[in-house]
Design a protein around this motif. Structure first.
Motif, PDB file in Angstrom:
ATOM      1  N   LEU A 132      -9.509  -7.406   6.628  1.00 45.68           N
ATOM      2  CA  LEU A 132      -8.184  -7.010   6.163  1.00 45.68           C
ATOM      3  C   LEU A 132      -8.287  -6.356   4.780  1.00 45.68           C
ATOM      4  CD1 LEU A 132      -5.385  -7.178   7.354  1.00 45.68           C
ATOM      5  CD2 LEU A 132      -5.017  -9.290   6.105  1.00 45.68           C
ATOM      6  N   VAL A 133      -9.137  -6.944   3.954  1.00 47.08           N
ATOM      7  CA  VAL A 133      -9.346  -6.381   2.614  1.00 47.08           C
ATOM      8  C   VAL A 133      -9.945  -4.994   2.738  1.00 47.08           C
ATOM      9  CG1 VAL A 133     -10.678  -6.596   0.487  1.00 47.08           C
ATOM     10  CG2 VAL A 133      -9.544  -8.602   1.441  1.00 47.08           C
ATOM     11  N   PHE A 136      -7.346  -2.570   3.772  1.00 51.00           N
ATOM     12  CA  PHE A 136      -6.466  -2.256   2.650  1.00 51.00           C
ATOM     13  C   PHE A 136      -7.144  -1.258   1.701  1.00 51.00           C
ATOM     14  CE2 PHE A 136      -5.542  -3.180  -1.827  1.00 51.00           C
ATOM     15  CZ  PHE A 136      -4.261  -2.670  -1.877  1.00 51.00           C
ATOM     16  N   HIS A 155       1.572  -3.903  -7.862  1.00 46.59           N
ATOM     17  CA  HIS A 155       1.468  -4.989  -6.890  1.00 46.59           C
ATOM     18  C   HIS A 155       0.201  -5.824  -6.977  1.00 46.59           C
ATOM     19  CE1 HIS A 155       5.278  -4.343  -5.140  1.00 46.59           C
ATOM     20  NE2 HIS A 155       5.018  -3.095  -4.816  1.00 46.59           N
ATOM     21  N   ARG A 183       3.656   2.564  -1.346  1.00 48.74           N
ATOM     22  CA  ARG A 183       3.922   1.486  -0.393  1.00 48.74           C
ATOM     23  C   ARG A 183       4.125   2.043   1.000  1.00 48.74           C
ATOM     24  NH1 ARG A 183       9.071  -0.719  -3.446  1.00 48.74           N
ATOM     25  NH2 ARG A 183       8.146  -2.135  -4.939  1.00 48.74           N
ATOM     26  N   LEU A 186       0.897   3.363   2.439  1.00 43.81           N
ATOM     27  CA  LEU A 186      -0.029   2.270   2.768  1.00 43.81           C
ATOM     28  C   LEU A 186       0.433   1.540   4.022  1.00 43.81           C
ATOM     29  CD1 LEU A 186      -0.802   0.753  -0.750  1.00 43.81           C
ATOM     30  CD2 LEU A 186      -2.400   1.924   0.748  1.00 43.81           C
ATOM     31  N   ALA A 187       1.743   1.287   4.071  1.00 44.83           N
ATOM     32  CA  ALA A 187       2.287   0.573   5.229  1.00 44.83           C
ATOM     33  C   ALA A 187       2.051   1.375   6.506  1.00 44.83           C
ATOM     34  CB  ALA A 187       3.769   0.314   5.015  1.00 44.83           C
ATOM     35  N   LEU A 190      -1.585   1.186   7.482  1.00 50.74           N
ATOM     36  CA  LEU A 190      -1.903  -0.124   8.054  1.00 50.74           C
ATOM     37  C   LEU A 190      -1.389  -0.244   9.481  1.00 50.74           C
ATOM     38  CD1 LEU A 190      -2.819  -1.266   5.227  1.00 50.74           C
ATOM     39  CD2 LEU A 190      -1.733  -3.359   5.987  1.00 50.74           C
ATOM     40  N   LYS A 191      -0.214   0.339   9.689  1.00 48.52           N
ATOM     41  CA  LYS A 191       0.365   0.271  11.027  1.00 48.52           C
ATOM     42  C   LYS A 191      -0.560   0.983  12.017  1.00 48.52           C
ATOM     43  CE  LYS A 191       3.970   2.655  12.914  1.00 48.52           C
ATOM     44  NZ  LYS A 191       5.314   3.220  12.835  1.00 48.52           N
ATOM     45  N   LEU A 194      -3.691  -1.074  12.550  1.00 52.93           N
ATOM     46  CA  LEU A 194      -3.501  -2.283  13.354  1.00 52.93           C
ATOM     47  C   LEU A 194      -3.252  -1.931  14.821  1.00 52.93           C
ATOM     48  CD1 LEU A 194      -1.437  -4.436  10.853  1.00 52.93           C
ATOM     49  CD2 LEU A 194      -3.822  -4.729  11.505  1.00 52.93           C
TER      50      LEU A 194
ATOM     51  N   GLU B  14      11.342  -4.108  -1.481  1.00 48.66           N
ATOM     52  CA  GLU B  14      11.071  -4.283  -2.914  1.00 48.66           C
ATOM     53  C   GLU B  14      11.045  -5.769  -3.282  1.00 48.66           C
ATOM     54  OE1 GLU B  14      10.919  -1.954  -5.697  1.00 48.66           O
ATOM     55  OE2 GLU B  14      10.621  -3.745  -6.935  1.00 48.66           O
ATOM     56  N   LEU B  17       7.983  -7.508  -1.595  1.00 54.22           N
ATOM     57  CA  LEU B  17       6.678  -7.189  -2.197  1.00 54.22           C
ATOM     58  C   LEU B  17       6.572  -7.700  -3.630  1.00 54.22           C
ATOM     59  CD1 LEU B  17       5.872  -3.593  -0.872  1.00 54.22           C
ATOM     60  CD2 LEU B  17       5.131  -5.780   0.046  1.00 54.22           C
ATOM     61  N   GLN B  42       5.312  -3.682   9.066  1.00 52.60           N
ATOM     62  CA  GLN B  42       4.239  -2.948   8.364  1.00 52.60           C
ATOM     63  C   GLN B  42       4.046  -3.496   6.955  1.00 52.60           C
ATOM     64  OE1 GLN B  42       5.114   1.244   8.129  1.00 52.60           O
ATOM     65  NE2 GLN B  42       6.312   1.064   9.999  1.00 52.60           N
ATOM     66  N   TYR B  43       5.196  -3.800   6.345  1.00 53.59           N
ATOM     67  CA  TYR B  43       5.131  -4.255   4.963  1.00 53.59           C
ATOM     68  C   TYR B  43       4.594  -5.680   4.867  1.00 53.59           C
ATOM     69  CZ  TYR B  43       7.351   0.042   3.617  1.00 53.59           C
ATOM     70  OH  TYR B  43       7.597   1.366   3.414  1.00 53.59           O
ATOM     71  N   ALA B  45       2.304  -6.732   6.888  1.00 51.95           N
ATOM     72  CA  ALA B  45       0.854  -6.506   6.990  1.00 51.95           C
ATOM     73  C   ALA B  45       0.297  -6.013   5.664  1.00 51.95           C
ATOM     74  CB  ALA B  45       0.569  -5.495   8.087  1.00 51.95           C
ATOM     75  N   LEU B  46       1.047  -5.116   5.023  1.00 49.79           N
ATOM     76  CA  LEU B  46       0.583  -4.578   3.736  1.00 49.79           C
ATOM     77  C   LEU B  46       0.440  -5.690   2.705  1.00 49.79           C
ATOM     78  CD1 LEU B  46      -0.020  -2.333   1.687  1.00 49.79           C
ATOM     79  CD2 LEU B  46       2.432  -2.027   1.397  1.00 49.79           C
ATOM     80  N   LYS B  48       0.084  -8.833   3.164  1.00 49.66           N
ATOM     81  CA  LYS B  48      -0.996  -9.733   3.533  1.00 49.66           C
ATOM     82  C   LYS B  48      -2.333  -9.128   3.105  1.00 49.66           C
ATOM     83  CE  LYS B  48      -2.288 -12.379   7.599  1.00 49.66           C
ATOM     84  NZ  LYS B  48      -2.159 -12.430   9.053  1.00 49.66           N
ATOM     85  N   SER B  49      -2.499  -7.839   3.363  1.00 48.26           N
ATOM     86  CA  SER B  49      -3.789  -7.221   3.062  1.00 48.26           C
ATOM     87  C   SER B  49      -4.042  -7.157   1.559  1.00 48.26           C
ATOM     88  CB  SER B  49      -3.893  -5.843   3.707  1.00 48.26           C
ATOM     89  OG  SER B  49      -3.077  -4.917   3.044  1.00 48.26           O
TER      90      SER B  49
END
Lengths: 202, 211
Positions: A132-133, A136, A155, A183, A186-187, A190-191, A194, B14, B17, B42-43, B45-46, B48-49
């Protein structure tokens, strides 16, 4: 001075604020600098590590940051040592990334080692932490540096916008836009990952 | 996504996160809208990562010692403010002691100091708006980059001080690296054979006004 006295002094120093400790360093007390190293090396590391995505390079850059801070400690004026340190770390990282990019035609993402252990994974098993890292970091690496930086400060380091502005010199409104964009991207990344992971696993 | 929906969505993102609300709260706020809830995943998952990244990005335990070993090898730079100031003050006084009389002396354009070997000659050209001015002459092989003149206060008066030995020198000024002009304040002029006029400076250590 006995060892005990020295230790007591070091412990006392650990409780003092940054500017007090810096004053000691300015007076020639190298040991006092160790207090600052202990205090900040972890977060500076986290900052740099996220941006270069390589453990060794990040440690080298943290070292460089502290050496530069030490060499230029006389130019530090009372205020916010932490922010000053971040600025140095930021410059070191920018220099590194620039020289890396000029030497390597492939982008810096190649620098990060992403273990690909996806094939044959039990579909119900969640991604392991390390994977997962890696995902990311891969996603972060696809962003332009300005977005990466905004995301990492906001973040990973959980800073507020005022702090971020002081470190980067970028206006708050622009930082907010960058954080939002980073964000979102990145989201998205990730989608996709996954989804493809699930497909592969199935 | 409609604007109102989008605003709600990004506010929830917001807050989530930034750790102001947790996953359940966030999903509860988006309740009744499966589209938003789906997008929100998605967020999750974000977060978490990057939380995993946060907790795993650790420097080697030996890093602080490694840094300190290098620091120990650095020269000690001790700042002693009063001493520093004293040194600066002493240096400044010394420089001023030399410069002020020299400046007073040399401000009488071109008049060389009666010293045995070398005299410092101050060349002055008033040329407002010039980007650069330098002086060329026998003493620097007519090299325009050898002796740049300075206009530190930006008043258009360009100045250079050149150490010269006794003798006769032809010279000229070079404005903006291209225009060669004679010194309007020179005491004598000579044609250079290429259609230009050079200025002449004669230095002797006899009485001032000898030339």
């Amino acid at each position: 001075m006995s060892i005990d006295e020295k230790n007591t002094e070091a412990t006392e120093l650990e409780e003092k604020d940054d500017d007090f400790v810096v004053e000691k360093v300015k007076q020639g007390d190298k040991e006092a600098f160790g207090v600052l190293v202990m205090r900040y090396h972890r977060e500076i590391f986290a900052f740099v590590r996220a941006l270069v995505r390589n453990q060794h390079t990040a440690e080298d850059l943290v070292q460089e940051t502290f050496l530069k801070a030490f060499a230029h400690i006389h130019t530090y004026r009372k205020g916010n040592f932490r922010q000053w340190l971040y600025k140095i770390a930021r410059n070191c990282t920018i220099d590194f990334v620039r020289s890396w990019n000029s030497k390597h035609t492939d982008s810096i993402e190649e620098h990060a080692s992403i273990p690909d252990t996806r094939t044959g994974t039990d579909p119900h098993q969640l991604l392991a932490d390390s994977e997962l890292v890696a995902v990311f970091e891969e996603a972060l690496g696809t962003l332009p540096p300005a977005l990466q930086e905004a995301f990492v400060l906001k973040h990973i380091l959980e800073m507020n916008y005022t702090e971020m502005k002081k470190i980067t010199g970028v206006p708050v409104a622009l930082l907010k836009v960058r954080v939002h964009r980073s964000r979102k991207r990145l989201a998205e990344h990730l989608k996709h990952f996954l989804n493809s992971f699930r497909e592969k696993a199935l | 996504m409609k604007l109102k929906k989008r605003l709600l969505f990004y506010r929830v993102v917001e807050d989530f996160l930034s750790n102001r609300i947790n996953e359940e709260d966030a999903l509860a706020l988006l309740k009744g809208d499966t589209e938003l809830q789906e997008a929100f995943k998605q967020y999750i998952a974000l977060k978490k990562s990057y939380s995993r990244f946060q907790s795993r990005a650790r420097p080697s335990p030996g890093l602080p010692e490694k840094i300190m070993r290098q620091i120990q090898a650095q020269p000690v730079v001790v700042e002693r403010a009063p001493l520093f100031l004293k040194v600066y003050a002493a240096a400044l006084t010394a420089v001023l002691c030399i410069l002020i009389p020299a400046a007073i002396f040399l401000s009488l354009h071109h008049q060389p100091k009666t010293s045995p070997d070398v005299v410092y000659v101050k060349f002055v050209l008033h040329r407002p708006g010039a980007r650069s001015v330098s002086i060329v002459g026998d003493f620097n092989d007519w090299n325009p980059s050898a002796t740049p003149m300075e206009d530190l206060d930006g008043d258009g008066t360009w100045v250079a001080v050149v150490p010269l030995k006794k003798g006769r020198y032809n010279y000229a000024f070079v404005v903006n690296n291209s225009l060669w002009i004679p010194d309007p304040l020179a005491t004598d002029y000579v044609k250079d054979g290429f259609g230009n006029v050079n200025s002449v400076l004669k230095l002797s250590y006899e009485k001032q006004g000898a030339f």
